[in-house]
Design an enzyme around this catalytic site. Sequence first.
Site, PDB file in Angstrom:
ATOM      1  N   ARG A 104      -6.644  10.313  -0.487  1.00 20.95           N
ATOM      2  CA  ARG A 104      -6.387  10.738  -1.873  1.00 20.95           C
ATOM      3  C   ARG A 104      -7.712  10.853  -2.621  1.00 20.95           C
ATOM      4  O   ARG A 104      -7.926  11.795  -3.378  1.00 20.95           O
ATOM      5  CB  ARG A 104      -5.454   9.739  -2.569  1.00 20.95           C
ATOM      6  CG  ARG A 104      -3.995   9.927  -2.178  1.00 20.95           C
ATOM      7  CD  ARG A 104      -3.139   8.813  -2.734  1.00 20.95           C
ATOM      8  NE  ARG A 104      -3.226   7.617  -1.910  1.00 20.95           N
ATOM      9  CZ  ARG A 104      -3.236   6.371  -2.361  1.00 20.95           C
ATOM     10  NH1 ARG A 104      -3.186   6.137  -3.661  1.00 20.95           N
ATOM     11  NH2 ARG A 104      -3.302   5.356  -1.528  1.00 20.95           N
TER      12      ARG A 104
ATOM     13  N   HIS B 299       0.278  -4.697   2.791  1.00 24.78           N
ATOM     14  CA  HIS B 299      -1.108  -4.462   3.155  1.00 24.78           C
ATOM     15  C   HIS B 299      -2.019  -5.658   2.924  1.00 24.78           C
ATOM     16  O   HIS B 299      -2.903  -5.928   3.726  1.00 24.78           O
ATOM     17  CB  HIS B 299      -1.620  -3.264   2.348  1.00 24.78           C
ATOM     18  CG  HIS B 299      -3.018  -2.862   2.675  1.00 24.78           C
ATOM     19  ND1 HIS B 299      -3.434  -2.568   3.958  1.00 24.78           N
ATOM     20  CD2 HIS B 299      -4.116  -2.700   1.888  1.00 24.78           C
ATOM     21  CE1 HIS B 299      -4.725  -2.245   3.939  1.00 24.78           C
ATOM     22  NE2 HIS B 299      -5.159  -2.336   2.712  1.00 24.78           N
ATOM     23  N   HIS B 300      -1.826  -6.377   1.833  1.00 22.08           N
ATOM     24  CA  HIS B 300      -2.782  -7.445   1.504  1.00 22.08           C
ATOM     25  C   HIS B 300      -2.029  -8.554   0.787  1.00 22.08           C
ATOM     26  O   HIS B 300      -1.131  -8.290  -0.014  1.00 22.08           O
ATOM     27  CB  HIS B 300      -3.866  -6.871   0.578  1.00 22.08           C
ATOM     28  CG  HIS B 300      -5.018  -7.800   0.347  1.00 22.08           C
ATOM     29  ND1 HIS B 300      -6.191  -7.729   1.060  1.00 22.08           N
ATOM     30  CD2 HIS B 300      -5.180  -8.833  -0.524  1.00 22.08           C
ATOM     31  CE1 HIS B 300      -7.028  -8.662   0.644  1.00 22.08           C
ATOM     32  NE2 HIS B 300      -6.430  -9.348  -0.323  1.00 22.08           N
TER      33      HIS B 300
ATOM     34  N   ARG C  71      -4.792  -5.929  -5.769  1.00 17.98           N
ATOM     35  CA  ARG C  71      -6.187  -5.690  -5.386  1.00 17.98           C
ATOM     36  C   ARG C  71      -6.516  -4.201  -5.470  1.00 17.98           C
ATOM     37  O   ARG C  71      -5.697  -3.354  -5.103  1.00 17.98           O
ATOM     38  CB  ARG C  71      -6.428  -6.188  -3.948  1.00 17.98           C
ATOM     39  CG  ARG C  71      -7.842  -5.885  -3.464  1.00 17.98           C
ATOM     40  CD  ARG C  71      -8.130  -6.506  -2.129  1.00 17.98           C
ATOM     41  NE  ARG C  71      -7.389  -5.927  -1.032  1.00 17.98           N
ATOM     42  CZ  ARG C  71      -7.646  -4.748  -0.478  1.00 17.98           C
ATOM     43  NH1 ARG C  71      -8.616  -3.974  -0.930  1.00 17.98           N
ATOM     44  NH2 ARG C  71      -6.912  -4.317   0.535  1.00 17.98           N
TER      45      ARG C  71
ATOM     46  N   HIS D 196       0.875  -1.191   0.000  1.00 20.60           N
ATOM     47  CA  HIS D 196       0.000   0.000   0.000  1.00 20.60           C
ATOM     48  C   HIS D 196       0.903   1.230   0.000  1.00 20.60           C
ATOM     49  O   HIS D 196       1.860   1.301   0.775  1.00 20.60           O
ATOM     50  CB  HIS D 196      -0.876  -0.035   1.257  1.00 20.60           C
ATOM     51  CG  HIS D 196      -1.983   0.982   1.271  1.00 20.60           C
ATOM     52  ND1 HIS D 196      -1.739   2.332   1.391  1.00 20.60           N
ATOM     53  CD2 HIS D 196      -3.320   0.848   1.195  1.00 20.60           C
ATOM     54  CE1 HIS D 196      -2.905   2.978   1.377  1.00 20.60           C
ATOM     55  NE2 HIS D 196      -3.877   2.093   1.262  1.00 20.60           N
TER      56      HIS D 196
ATOM     57  N   ARG E 260      -2.663   0.653  -6.702  1.00 17.90           N
ATOM     58  CA  ARG E 260      -1.657   0.690  -5.634  1.00 17.90           C
ATOM     59  C   ARG E 260      -0.274   0.228  -6.064  1.00 17.90           C
ATOM     60  O   ARG E 260       0.736   0.746  -5.588  1.00 17.90           O
ATOM     61  CB  ARG E 260      -2.130  -0.209  -4.491  1.00 17.90           C
ATOM     62  CG  ARG E 260      -3.301   0.385  -3.796  1.00 17.90           C
ATOM     63  CD  ARG E 260      -3.854  -0.551  -2.800  1.00 17.90           C
ATOM     64  NE  ARG E 260      -4.933   0.148  -2.134  1.00 17.90           N
ATOM     65  CZ  ARG E 260      -5.724  -0.398  -1.229  1.00 17.90           C
ATOM     66  NH1 ARG E 260      -5.549  -1.655  -0.892  1.00 17.90           N
ATOM     67  NH2 ARG E 260      -6.656   0.303  -0.670  1.00 17.90           N
TER      68      ARG E 260
ATOM     69  N   GLU F 183      -6.463   5.260   1.492  1.00 17.18           N
ATOM     70  CA  GLU F 183      -6.544   5.704   0.102  1.00 17.18           C
ATOM     71  C   GLU F 183      -7.668   6.737  -0.079  1.00 17.18           C
ATOM     72  O   GLU F 183      -7.641   7.558  -0.993  1.00 17.18           O
ATOM     73  CB  GLU F 183      -6.843   4.460  -0.740  1.00 17.18           C
ATOM     74  CG  GLU F 183      -6.847   4.641  -2.206  1.00 17.18           C
ATOM     75  CD  GLU F 183      -6.786   3.277  -2.923  1.00 17.18           C
ATOM     76  OE1 GLU F 183      -6.006   2.396  -2.512  1.00 17.18           O
ATOM     77  OE2 GLU F 183      -7.528   3.109  -3.893  1.00 17.18           O
TER      78      GLU F 183
END
Length: 565
Positions: free
Chosen positions: A377, A500-501, A540, A361, A398, A374
């Site tokens: 932004r 992050h993921h 993602r 991220h 991302r 996010e």
Amino acid sequence: TTFLAGIHKKNQMSCADCHGKSLAVDDSETVLNKKCVECHGTFASLASKKKEHINPHKSHLGEVNCTTCHKGHTASKAYCNYCHSFGMKIPAMGSVEQSNSKKWIQETAPKKSDTAKTVTERADIVVIGAGGAGYVASITAHDAGAKVILLEKMPITGGNSMLAAGGINAAATRIQKERGIQDDPAEMVKETMKGGREKNDLELVKILSYRSSDAVDFLVSLGADMSDLVRSGGVHADRTHRPVGGAAVGPHLVKVYRENAAKRNIDVRVNSEVVKILTDKNGRVTGVQVKGKHRGLYTIKAKAVIDTAGGFAANNDLVGFYKPQFKETASSNQPGATGEGVVLAEKIGAKVIDMEQIQIHPTMGGETKVLVSETVRGSGAILVNHAGKRFVNELTTRDKASAAIFAQPEKTAFLVLGEDIRKSNVQIDGYIELGLVQESDSIEGLATKMGVPAATLAATIASYNKAYDAKNDPEFKRQDIPRKIAGPKYYSIWVKPGRHHTMGGVKINTEGQVISTNGTPVVGLYAAGEVTGGVHGWNRLGGNAITDTVVFGRIAGASAAKFVK
Ligand code: MEZ
């Protein structure tokens, strides 16, 4: 005598005063926690007594067990210290030590598991992991008539969903239509595939997208507020649904899930780690073996198991194994996101895909583990480098935004925003409280605090505001500029990319069944959420994780309930 139990004993209290007369062994520590509240007050009453800037009883984790932090027979320890550097001390044996994920799990694991008596229980369905997908699957299966036990290895429920800041992506919803926003599930399919570099499982993406509007209706039917909309990266419309004022989606949803599970009397157990998924000689799932914090090892026989144990972005070793270059990056994840759910399924033959696809991220707050959403932004903030210049379309995907930050000499950047943007997103006030934000009455003042050239920053902001007026961003082609950057106050947040993921995990089909290495379903095993791979491909989109947990949590819950019938 120095731990809480000793202090209680000094005050003439007996073991039964805290543990109840039966001294029953209870991994969720329900009786104990009820007693804490009876004597010391509720979370809300304790929160109202504290005057500290950071109030531990008013946290985004909600009303968790007191014993999450306050320990009777070992040193107490603030759970917040895992992610935050508050250095929070707990009266009576508090510790300020920072924890890493491995350590936290060791502390919650039972000491006498091998000697504990083996007890067998029964359920129709066992769900592994009480994050968003686990709760949704449990509620759905329960409502379809199944007896469900939901197990969580950590001392609190919520998983990574609890930390979700952004919202849930859904196309062509009632809420979008009311605002006149044109969107279409077909667009969501296209953009999710593009964002995932076309490596996603197209059939799963179609399900994700075409059932996303229903997913929002389902959440609203449970009592959730999804009335605010914002745009996330890589999409053409305001598709990310979140609570009013832009509040973080995760704590709100987890509160709703907890309340709904309680209302239905679903058996939810914390401190209960599944160590094995059991199968018969034909490979059909027959239940799980659980390691309870106090009970030790025991078995739950079940006709189906739903694996919703989450991803592994908090597991340094596993991340390092699949992506050595990310090993030392900070993770935005909760400490339990360590990937055991993938391993458990793999051990009984599940096919595992895309494990090396780990999402970075772009905007973690400086040196912290706090994710700066996010949606900041999306609300209009820009990304600026140490020279004071924009360098990327802030609403790109991302992977691209993170790569653009890594390409800067300092490998970090700043978010820059003005007053209207701050007001539109209540989460920014949270970052101010956490000390992540710098502010000034002038652009020059802000530039000095950031250490960037003032004239360049002023020119950057002027040119962005011109793009807002012209509805055209010639340099970076940002499609949506909802607000100008204007005073009276200007703000900046120093940001750095972080893990992050995890996009990879067990392979599932459109019914939520786990697919084995030979291509057929593992009979009786279902999965949903971050433990699975395929939905997000190699990257993602922001806002698609909550959609994944709700859409596929519902599918796994319904399919498993149908199967056990
Ligand atoms: O889906 C996410 O991960 C998300 C929207 C995160 C965020 O930046 O808020």
